[in-house]
Design an enzyme around this catalytic site. Structure first.
Site, PDB file in Angstrom:
ATOM      1  N   CYS A  59      39.136  -7.239  -2.805  1.00 60.54           N
ATOM      2  CA  CYS A  59      38.483  -6.088  -3.435  1.00 60.54           C
ATOM      3  C   CYS A  59      38.373  -6.330  -4.945  1.00 60.54           C
ATOM      4  CB  CYS A  59      39.276  -4.834  -3.075  1.00 60.54           C
ATOM      5  SG  CYS A  59      39.371  -3.557  -4.298  1.00 60.54           S
ATOM      6  N   CYS A  62      39.980  -3.988  -7.523  1.00 58.30           N
ATOM      7  CA  CYS A  62      41.449  -4.028  -7.483  1.00 58.30           C
ATOM      8  C   CYS A  62      41.960  -5.024  -8.527  1.00 58.30           C
ATOM      9  CB  CYS A  62      41.953  -4.436  -6.103  1.00 58.30           C
ATOM     10  SG  CYS A  62      41.426  -3.328  -4.794  1.00 58.30           S
TER      11      CYS A  62
END
Lengths: 163, 73
Positions: A59, A62
């Site tokens: 991700c 993230c």
């Protein structure tokens, strides 16, 4: 017979849709100790402001959020902030590789069975829950939007630490 | 009675099998987010394919390429 059949179909439909109550603002966050998370959880969270952050190595946002979260932990840790980052990667090695590039000072655990994240019922990656000193969810964050999200975190953390 | 039971069983089976079609949760998108799933992961290969489409299929400007389908550009 008809009502029974319809009820049975309705129940099946509910099961099929896997309806479950997602963790919402005002509700108590599930007890982390009951989810067999890999890694060491902080001993005592009583009276602490806790941020539970769900993330994965694949991700993009993230990766952006990690340095910011680390800075928050360093800034407010002494005042009672505890950040717990819950990894949801399928492969442990993916998490480990990510952490080599993103060394952080806060707690990182892994939800290998993805039970906790399922219970939390998040809609985006990353997602986080800001818990007050009583363990109840006070704020939630969907995604990470750089400085805007950091400012929100700071405001929320400061308001909760004052209580 | 048997027909109704069959209908209910059929309904249950239908719901259970069809509801599972598109249930990728946000935390299960690791494979979908993988580099190999990207359409533009091979720039040279993509350029070759675009040239082929442009030259052989008389595609004009399909991907920002100008000119006709003669393959002479």
């Amino acid at each position: 017979m008809r009502i029974k059949s319809l009820s049975l179909l309705f129940v099946t439909l509910l099961l099929a849709m896997q309806i479950h109550a997602a963790v919402k603002v005002g509700s108590a966050f599930p007890d982390l100790k009951t989810f067999s998370l890999e890694g060491k959880l902080p001993e005592n969270l009583e009276g602490k402001v806790v941020i539970v952050d769900f993330w994965a190595s694949w991700c993009g946002p993230c990766g952006e959020s990690f340095p910011a979260m680390d800075a928050l932990q360093k800034k407010y840790g002494a005042q009672g902030l505890v950040i717990i980052a819950v990894n949801v990667d399928e492969k442990k090695s993916d998490m480990e590789d990510f952490l080599k590039d993103h060394a952080v000072s806060f707690t990182v655990v892994r939800d290998a069975k993805q039970k906790l994240v399922d219970k939390a019922g998040i809609g985006t990656m990353p997602s986080s829950f800001v818990l007050g000193t009583d363990g109840k969810v006070v704020f939630t964050h969907n995604g990470f939007h750089g400085g805007t999200t950091v400012k929100e975190y700071e405001k929320q953390i400061e308001s909760l630490l004052k209580k | 009675m048997k027909t109704k039971l069959f209908q209910v069983a059929f309904g249950m089976a239908l719901i259970l099998t069809t509801a599972g079609c598109a249930n990728v949760k946000p935390w299960q998108r690791g494979t979908l987010a993988d580099y190999t799933m990207r359409a533009d992961r091979d720039p040279i290969g993509e350029a070759q394919m675009e040239h082929i489409w442009f030259s052989r299929e008389m595609a004009s400007g399909g991907k920002g390429v100008g000119g006709g389908g003669c393959g002479c550009n």
